[in-house]
Design an enzyme around this catalytic site. Structure first.
Site, PDB file in Angstrom:
ATOM      1  N   THR A  70      42.272  38.959  45.341  1.00  0.00           N
ATOM      2  CA  THR A  70      41.548  40.073  45.936  1.00  0.00           C
ATOM      3  C   THR A  70      41.182  41.067  44.845  1.00  0.00           C
ATOM      4  O   THR A  70      41.593  40.936  43.696  1.00  0.00           O
ATOM      5  CB  THR A  70      42.340  40.744  47.067  1.00  0.00           C
ATOM      6  OG1 THR A  70      41.452  41.594  47.814  1.00  0.00           O
ATOM      7  CG2 THR A  70      43.498  41.581  46.527  1.00  0.00           C
ATOM      8  N   CYS A 171      40.415  36.396  49.055  1.00  0.00           N
ATOM      9  CA  CYS A 171      41.485  35.758  49.834  1.00  0.00           C
ATOM     10  C   CYS A 171      41.165  34.306  50.169  1.00  0.00           C
ATOM     11  O   CYS A 171      41.718  33.748  51.117  1.00  0.00           O
ATOM     12  CB  CYS A 171      41.781  36.562  51.110  1.00  0.00           C
ATOM     13  SG  CYS A 171      42.221  38.282  50.796  1.00  0.00           S
TER      14      CYS A 171
END
Length: 223
Positions: A70, A171
């Site tokens: 992320t 993600c």
């Protein structure tokens, strides 16, 4: 705060909470451009090579939280709850859902209906993610339980979506996009303002009766 500095601070405070030298804490920070790769370890989800990362001034850290890659950077409020969780009746999934609930409550202040996707952790508005969540449960050494670390990243400023997320598959989710508080509301917000506004929601969902939130505390943490 630089990401490495915040990570070191978390580890120090986790030890203090474990030894009962400090109470439960919530660190709220804003980072310079950073990619963090969790324990799922999918390097192919980082789309930039070393030269492009250097040109953009983005650091990369492989860290010990759960999840995939992320982005953290300017325009994003990052929260690190450092909480002691007793092992008796411990439900780790419920902890994640509670983190999400605090952010959903904040969004409701602005008329935004935040929600969840059953297959993914985080907070979503429709098919766009506004907050990523990745945590670690550190086994306590002095008592029977765990101390949490890492936490959530809430996109606040307009443009944060394109600034850092275009260089990764966030993600590992390619089919959905990301959004921000400013993009959804059309208003402008300061990161500190949103940090102050999220604290009561965090206290509510985790059942805290009082919160110490002061400049003195901020300076103590920063040293």
């Amino acid at each position: 705060m630089a990401y490495g500095e915040a990570w070191d601070l978390q580890k120090r405070l986790v030890g203090e909470i474990d030894r009962q030298e400090r109470g439960d804490s919530l660190l709220l920070v804003e980072h310079p451009p950073t990619y963090t790769i969790g324990t799922d370890r999918h390097p192919e989800h980082l789309l930039y090579g070393p030269d492009e990362l250097a040109r953009r001034g983005i650091q990369v850290f492989q860290i010990d939280r759960g999840g995939d890659i992320t982005y953290h950077g300017p325009g994003q409020l990052v929260g690190y709850p450092l909480l002691y969780l007793d092992a008796a009746g411990l439900d780790l999934h419920a902890y994640l859902r509670t983190l999400e609930e605090g952010i959903i409550g904040l969004l409701a202040e602005f008329g935004i209906e935040g929600g969840r996707k059953p297959e993914y952790t985080g907070v979503w508005v429709g098919d766009e993610k506004i907050a990523a969540i990745g945590v670690k449960f550190n086994r306590a050494r002095t008592r029977r339980g765990f101390v949490t670390s890492h936490g959530f990243a809430l996109n606040v400023k307009r443009g944060v979506e394109a600034e850092g997320f275009q260089g990764i598959i966030p993600c590992g989710i390619a089919e959905y996009g990301v959004t921000s508080l400013e993009s959804l509301t059309g208003s402008n917000f300061g990161i500190e303002e949103i940090g102050e506004r999220i604290v009561p929601h965090f206290a509510r969902v985790f059942g805290y009766d009082s919160v110490v939130n002061s400049e003195e505390n901020r300076e103590t943490l920063a040293r």
